[in-house]
Scaffold this motif. Structure first.
Motif, PDB file in Angstrom:
ATOM      1  N   ILE A 168       0.840  -1.193   0.000  1.00 48.30           N
ATOM      2  CA  ILE A 168       0.000   0.000   0.000  1.00 48.30           C
ATOM      3  C   ILE A 168       0.878   1.247   0.000  1.00 48.30           C
ATOM      4  O   ILE A 168       1.775   1.375   0.829  1.00 48.30           O
ATOM      5  N   ALA A 169       0.626   2.159  -0.937  1.00 45.93           N
ATOM      6  CA  ALA A 169       1.318   3.446  -0.966  1.00 45.93           C
ATOM      7  C   ALA A 169       0.288   4.529  -0.686  1.00 45.93           C
ATOM      8  O   ALA A 169      -0.725   4.632  -1.366  1.00 45.93           O
ATOM      9  N   LEU A 170       0.555   5.317   0.340  1.00 48.98           N
ATOM     10  CA  LEU A 170      -0.344   6.398   0.739  1.00 48.98           C
ATOM     11  C   LEU A 170       0.325   7.719   0.393  1.00 48.98           C
ATOM     12  O   LEU A 170       1.450   7.974   0.817  1.00 48.98           O
ATOM     13  N   ASP A 171      -0.355   8.540  -0.406  1.00 47.64           N
ATOM     14  CA  ASP A 171       0.187   9.857  -0.730  1.00 47.64           C
ATOM     15  C   ASP A 171       0.093  10.754   0.495  1.00 47.64           C
ATOM     16  O   ASP A 171      -0.874  10.692   1.252  1.00 47.64           O
ATOM     17  N   SER A 172       1.119  11.577   0.688  1.00 45.94           N
ATOM     18  CA  SER A 172       1.110  12.511   1.812  1.00 45.94           C
ATOM     19  C   SER A 172       1.857  13.772   1.411  1.00 45.94           C
ATOM     20  O   SER A 172       2.508  13.826   0.373  1.00 45.94           O
ATOM     21  N   ASP A 173       1.794  14.774   2.266  1.00 43.20           N
ATOM     22  CA  ASP A 173       2.536  16.007   2.025  1.00 43.20           C
ATOM     23  C   ASP A 173       4.042  15.754   2.070  1.00 43.20           C
ATOM     24  O   ASP A 173       4.819  16.530   1.525  1.00 43.20           O
ATOM     25  N   LEU A 174       4.456  14.681   2.719  1.00 37.33           N
ATOM     26  CA  LEU A 174       5.873  14.329   2.825  1.00 37.33           C
ATOM     27  C   LEU A 174       6.351  13.478   1.655  1.00 37.33           C
ATOM     28  O   LEU A 174       7.531  13.218   1.525  1.00 37.33           O
ATOM     29  N   GLY A 175       5.429  13.016   0.836  1.00 38.49           N
ATOM     30  CA  GLY A 175       5.746  12.080  -0.238  1.00 38.49           C
ATOM     31  C   GLY A 175       5.071  10.761   0.057  1.00 38.49           C
ATOM     32  O   GLY A 175       4.346  10.628   1.047  1.00 38.49           O
ATOM     33  N   PRO A 176       5.279   9.744  -0.778  1.00 35.62           N
ATOM     34  CA  PRO A 176       4.592   8.473  -0.552  1.00 35.62           C
ATOM     35  C   PRO A 176       5.071   7.798   0.735  1.00 35.62           C
ATOM     36  O   PRO A 176       6.250   7.836   1.069  1.00 35.62           O
ATOM     37  N   ILE A 177       4.111   7.213   1.446  1.00 37.04           N
ATOM     38  CA  ILE A 177       4.397   6.443   2.648  1.00 37.04           C
ATOM     39  C   ILE A 177       3.918   5.027   2.362  1.00 37.04           C
ATOM     40  O   ILE A 177       2.768   4.821   1.968  1.00 37.04           O
ATOM     41  N   TYR A 178       4.791   4.054   2.551  1.00 36.12           N
ATOM     42  CA  TYR A 178       4.496   2.673   2.203  1.00 36.12           C
ATOM     43  C   TYR A 178       4.127   1.855   3.438  1.00 36.12           C
ATOM     44  O   TYR A 178       4.755   1.987   4.489  1.00 36.12           O
ATOM     45  N   PHE A 179       3.091   1.012   3.296  1.00 40.30           N
ATOM     46  CA  PHE A 179       2.591   0.184   4.373  1.00 40.30           C
ATOM     47  C   PHE A 179       2.471  -1.259   3.915  1.00 40.30           C
ATOM     48  O   PHE A 179       2.220  -1.523   2.738  1.00 40.30           O
ATOM     49  N   LYS A 180       2.566  -2.159   4.857  1.00 40.22           N
ATOM     50  CA  LYS A 180       2.267  -3.565   4.587  1.00 40.22           C
ATOM     51  C   LYS A 180       0.759  -3.744   4.623  1.00 40.22           C
ATOM     52  O   LYS A 180       0.041  -2.996   5.288  1.00 40.22           O
ATOM     53  N   LYS A 181       0.268  -4.743   3.918  1.00 42.27           N
ATOM     54  CA  LYS A 181      -1.177  -5.026   3.849  1.00 42.27           C
ATOM     55  C   LYS A 181      -1.777  -5.224   5.240  1.00 42.27           C
ATOM     56  O   LYS A 181      -2.911  -4.849   5.494  1.00 42.27           O
ATOM     57  N   ILE A 182      -1.008  -5.763   6.162  1.00 43.03           N
ATOM     58  CA  ILE A 182      -1.502  -6.013   7.515  1.00 43.03           C
ATOM     59  C   ILE A 182      -1.901  -4.714   8.230  1.00 43.03           C
ATOM     60  O   ILE A 182      -2.716  -4.723   9.151  1.00 43.03           O
ATOM     61  N   ALA A 183      -1.367  -3.590   7.796  1.00 41.29           N
ATOM     62  CA  ALA A 183      -1.677  -2.294   8.416  1.00 41.29           C
ATOM     63  C   ALA A 183      -2.930  -1.654   7.838  1.00 41.29           C
ATOM     64  O   ALA A 183      -3.334  -0.571   8.268  1.00 41.29           O
ATOM     65  N   ASP A 184      -3.572  -2.313   6.894  1.00 42.16           N
ATOM     66  CA  ASP A 184      -4.723  -1.751   6.187  1.00 42.16           C
ATOM     67  C   ASP A 184      -5.843  -1.288   7.125  1.00 42.16           C
ATOM     68  O   ASP A 184      -6.495  -0.283   6.873  1.00 42.16           O
ATOM     69  N   ASP A 185      -6.062  -1.985   8.233  1.00 40.92           N
ATOM     70  CA  ASP A 185      -7.124  -1.609   9.170  1.00 40.92           C
ATOM     71  C   ASP A 185      -6.871  -0.257   9.824  1.00 40.92           C
ATOM     72  O   ASP A 185      -7.801   0.396  10.295  1.00 40.92           O
ATOM     73  N   TYR A 186      -5.629   0.156   9.905  1.00 41.97           N
ATOM     74  CA  TYR A 186      -5.282   1.400  10.584  1.00 41.97           C
ATOM     75  C   TYR A 186      -5.305   2.618   9.662  1.00 41.97           C
ATOM     76  O   TYR A 186      -5.328   3.746  10.125  1.00 41.97           O
ATOM     77  N   ILE A 187      -5.276   2.383   8.360  1.00 39.96           N
ATOM     78  CA  ILE A 187      -5.175   3.480   7.401  1.00 39.96           C
ATOM     79  C   ILE A 187      -6.568   4.031   7.106  1.00 39.96           C
ATOM     80  O   ILE A 187      -7.444   3.321   6.644  1.00 39.96           O
ATOM     81  N   GLN A 188      -6.742   5.311   7.410  1.00 38.21           N
ATOM     82  CA  GLN A 188      -8.009   5.984   7.198  1.00 38.21           C
ATOM     83  C   GLN A 188      -7.747   7.349   6.576  1.00 38.21           C
ATOM     84  O   GLN A 188      -6.604   7.799   6.498  1.00 38.21           O
ATOM     85  N   LYS A 189      -8.806   8.029   6.183  1.00 36.00           N
ATOM     86  CA  LYS A 189      -8.662   9.344   5.564  1.00 36.00           C
ATOM     87  C   LYS A 189      -8.126  10.395   6.526  1.00 36.00           C
ATOM     88  O   LYS A 189      -7.516  11.352   6.118  1.00 36.00           O
ATOM     89  N   ASP A 190      -8.357  10.234   7.799  1.00 34.06           N
ATOM     90  CA  ASP A 190      -7.996  11.266   8.776  1.00 34.06           C
ATOM     91  C   ASP A 190      -6.673  10.991   9.501  1.00 34.06           C
ATOM     92  O   ASP A 190      -6.505  11.368  10.652  1.00 34.06           O
ATOM     93  N   MET A 191      -5.730  10.378   8.836  1.00 35.01           N
ATOM     94  CA  MET A 191      -4.430  10.080   9.445  1.00 35.01           C
ATOM     95  C   MET A 191      -3.707  11.389   9.751  1.00 35.01           C
ATOM     96  O   MET A 191      -3.781  12.342   8.981  1.00 35.01           O
TER      97      MET A 191
END
Length: 81
Positions: free
Chosen positions: A15-38
């Motif tokens: 999983i690659a999450l776009d951010s103001d810092l650049g892409p942040i990469y996550f393992k699939k197991i972290a999917d439950d924690y990733i939300q719009k309001d990070m």
């Protein structure tokens, strides 16, 4: 010892999450924690950067790495990990 490099394979991080810092990469197991309001916030008590969502604290001690400085230092030091 594991060495994190900007050119290291990211195949474990699906999983690659776009951010103001650049892409942040996550393992699939972290999917439950990733939300719009990070959010990244500074904890005034510990002076640590915390990563959280609306439900919970995901990480209480986030490290910020300046890959340009790491890369320059690695070249200066004449090696890798």
């Amino acid at each position: 010892m594991h060495c994190d490099r900007p050119d290291a394979p990211k195949s474990d991080y699906e999983i690659a999450l776009d951010s103001d810092l650049g892409p942040i990469y996550f393992k699939k197991i972290a999917d439950d924690y990733i939300q719009k309001d990070m959010q990244l916030e500074l904890n005034p008590k510990t002076r640590m950067i915390v990563f959280k969502n609306a439900r919970e604290l995901v990480d209480g001690a986030v490290n910020i790495v300046d890959w340009d400085a790491v890369k320059a230092n690695t070249v200066t030091m004449g090696g890798g990990c």
